[in-house]
Write a protein that holds these residues in place. Structure first.
Motif, PDB file in Angstrom:
ATOM      1  N   ASP A   1       0.741  -1.276  -0.005  1.00  0.00           N
ATOM      2  CA  ASP A   1       0.163  -0.283   0.150  1.00  0.00           C
ATOM      3  C   ASP A   1       0.777   1.472   0.120  1.00  0.00           C
ATOM      4  O   ASP A   1       2.034   1.319   0.964  1.00  0.00           O
TER       5      ASP A   1
ATOM      6  N   PHE B   1      -7.042  -5.374  -4.030  1.00  0.00           N
ATOM      7  CA  PHE B   1      -8.041  -4.481  -3.582  1.00  0.00           C
ATOM      8  C   PHE B   1      -7.292  -2.449  -4.145  1.00  0.00           C
ATOM      9  O   PHE B   1      -8.174  -1.243  -4.236  1.00  0.00           O
TER      10      PHE B   1
ATOM     11  N   TYR C   1     -13.733   5.274 -13.705  1.00  0.00           N
ATOM     12  CA  TYR C   1     -14.058   4.467 -12.512  1.00  0.00           C
ATOM     13  C   TYR C   1     -14.114   3.579 -13.491  1.00  0.00           C
ATOM     14  O   TYR C   1     -13.388   1.900 -13.241  1.00  0.00           O
TER      15      TYR C   1
ATOM     16  N   LYS D   1     -12.083  -0.429 -14.038  1.00  0.00           N
ATOM     17  CA  LYS D   1     -12.041  -1.948 -13.584  1.00  0.00           C
ATOM     18  C   LYS D   1     -12.550  -2.694 -14.662  1.00  0.00           C
ATOM     19  O   LYS D   1     -12.454  -4.174 -14.088  1.00  0.00           O
TER      20      LYS D   1
END
Ligand SMILES: NC(=O)c1ccc[n+]([C@@H]2O[C@H](COP(=O)([O-])OP(=O)(O)OC[C@H]3O[C@@H](n4cnc5c(N)ncnc54)[C@H](O)[C@@H]3O)[C@@H](O)[C@H]2O)c1
Length: 330
Positions: free
Chosen positions: A31, A73, A142, A146
């Motif tokens: 991260d 994620f 967005y 994806k």
């Protein structure tokens, strides 16, 4: 199992990390803390702070650890921001994921769980619940980013036999029942987060975008899923991939939602009820890219994973979100 969690300092990723550790797995988190928080990462996980856009860094993380599975994620996640800064979304959500896939290919990691979204569907009008075969037609960058990454995963399946579970989340909300974890996202646009912040006095008022939708009360309807139920679907995805590890190339897509929706006005009323106060709201025009109704058909995940949601209740979602805001300083 040793699970690499990208975005494990973020809202949903931090819940997944905690649950993976609870269930006895080893966890390495990547991260860059751009929208995530150090204190959200379970101290039993190893945190590698860095950016997925740095391909060398990603390779080094894999090189030193025997990774079995990846849960991806990490992403830029704001629909409104993506409309004004599309390149930021395409760069981060595609290139970051590609670097992760390159490392998977190089280090023979063949099990991958991807956080996708209902935003890939787009939705063409007031419709029945969306199933995994519904038309994909994103209405914002967005969602497009994806969907593109889903297609890259399919190509990876064909090219070198990657096994992937794609989870298409609907609207994720709520905090843990013990209030140890919750959504810290700064400047969030998620309705329940915004309503909880308003109820907790962190915002003076909130806005309702669109009161003329073709829904019973005129406000938009969404399928809200408690983050803990979503995380339980990830743990089942992990088991599913383990059970199918002899497959050479498989991609399964699952909707993650409760299969029924609540309107914006219902959410506001519920937040008022659980916080026992009136929220100051302003009615605004519809937002670009928003649609009237988005509800999941969740039959596939229920049947195939035997997934049984435990917190399918708007009051629980709103109450935990509200109590989390009251408790947290961020
Ligand atoms: N929150 C929702 O309602 C929702 C709905 C559908 C799908 N999703 C998906 O779930 C995933 C997690 O969302 P979230 O709500 O927890 O968001 P979040 O912003 O809280 O978490 C994302 C995490 O990824 C990290 N990150 C982002 N780009 C990175 C990069 N290039 N390198 C390293 N780290 C990076 C951030 O620092 C953050 O910790 C995302 O992929 C999102 O698209 C979320």
């Amino acid at each position: 199992m040793h699970v690499l969690v990208s975005g494990g300092a973020g809202y949903i990723g931090s819940f997944a990390v905690r649950e993976l550790i609870r269930q006895g797995h080893l966890v390495t988190v990547i991260d860059d803390l751009s929208t995530g928080f150090l204190q959200a990462v379970d101290p039993k996980a190893e945190l590698c702070v860095g950016n997925l856009l740095d391909g060398l860094f990603v390779q080094q993380v894999f090189q030193k650890r025997p990774i079995d599975q990846v849960m991806h994620f990490a992403a830029r996640v704001s629909v409104p921001e993506s409309i004004f800064q599309p390149l930021k979304y395409y760069e981060n959500n595609l290139l970051g994921g590609i670097h992760l896939l390159r490392a998977c290919q190089k280090f023979a990691v063949s099990k991958f769980v991807f956080s996708s979204t209902a935003a890939v569907y787009g939705v063409l009008g007031p419709t029945a619940p969306l199933n995994e075969f519904s038309t994909t037609l994103p209405t914002n960058p967005y969602g497009t980013s994806k969907l593109f990454f889903e297609k890259i995963l399919l190509d990876a399946q064909k090219a070198w036999g990657l096994n992937t579970v794609i989870l298409r989340y609907f609207n994720v909300a709520g905090a843990s029942l013990d209030l140890q974890l919750g959504q810290r996202t700064a400047n969030a646009t998620h309705l329940i987060k915004v309503a909880a912040e308003t109820a907790a006095g962190k915002r003076p008022e909130m806005e309702i975008f669109g009161t003329d939708y073709p829904t019973p009360d005129g406000s938009a309807v969404r399928d809200y899923i408690h983050v803990e139920d979503l995380v339980s679907a990830h743990l089942q995805a992990l088991t599913f991939l383990e059970e199918h590890q002899n497959h050479k190339g498989m991609t399964e897509i699952f909707n993650c939602g409760y299969g029924r929706g609540h309107s914006v006005l219902e959410v506001v009323a519920m937040m008022e009820k659980v916080s026992q106060q009136k929220l100051k709201v302003h009615n605004k025009p519809r937002r670009v890219g928003d649609v009237s109704l988005v509800v999941a058909d969740n039959q596939k995940i229920k049947m195939q994973f035997n997934w049984v949601p435990k917190l399918d209740d708007l009051a629980t979602i709103c109450k935990t979100a509200y109590l989390w805001e009251k408790k947290s300083q961020v």
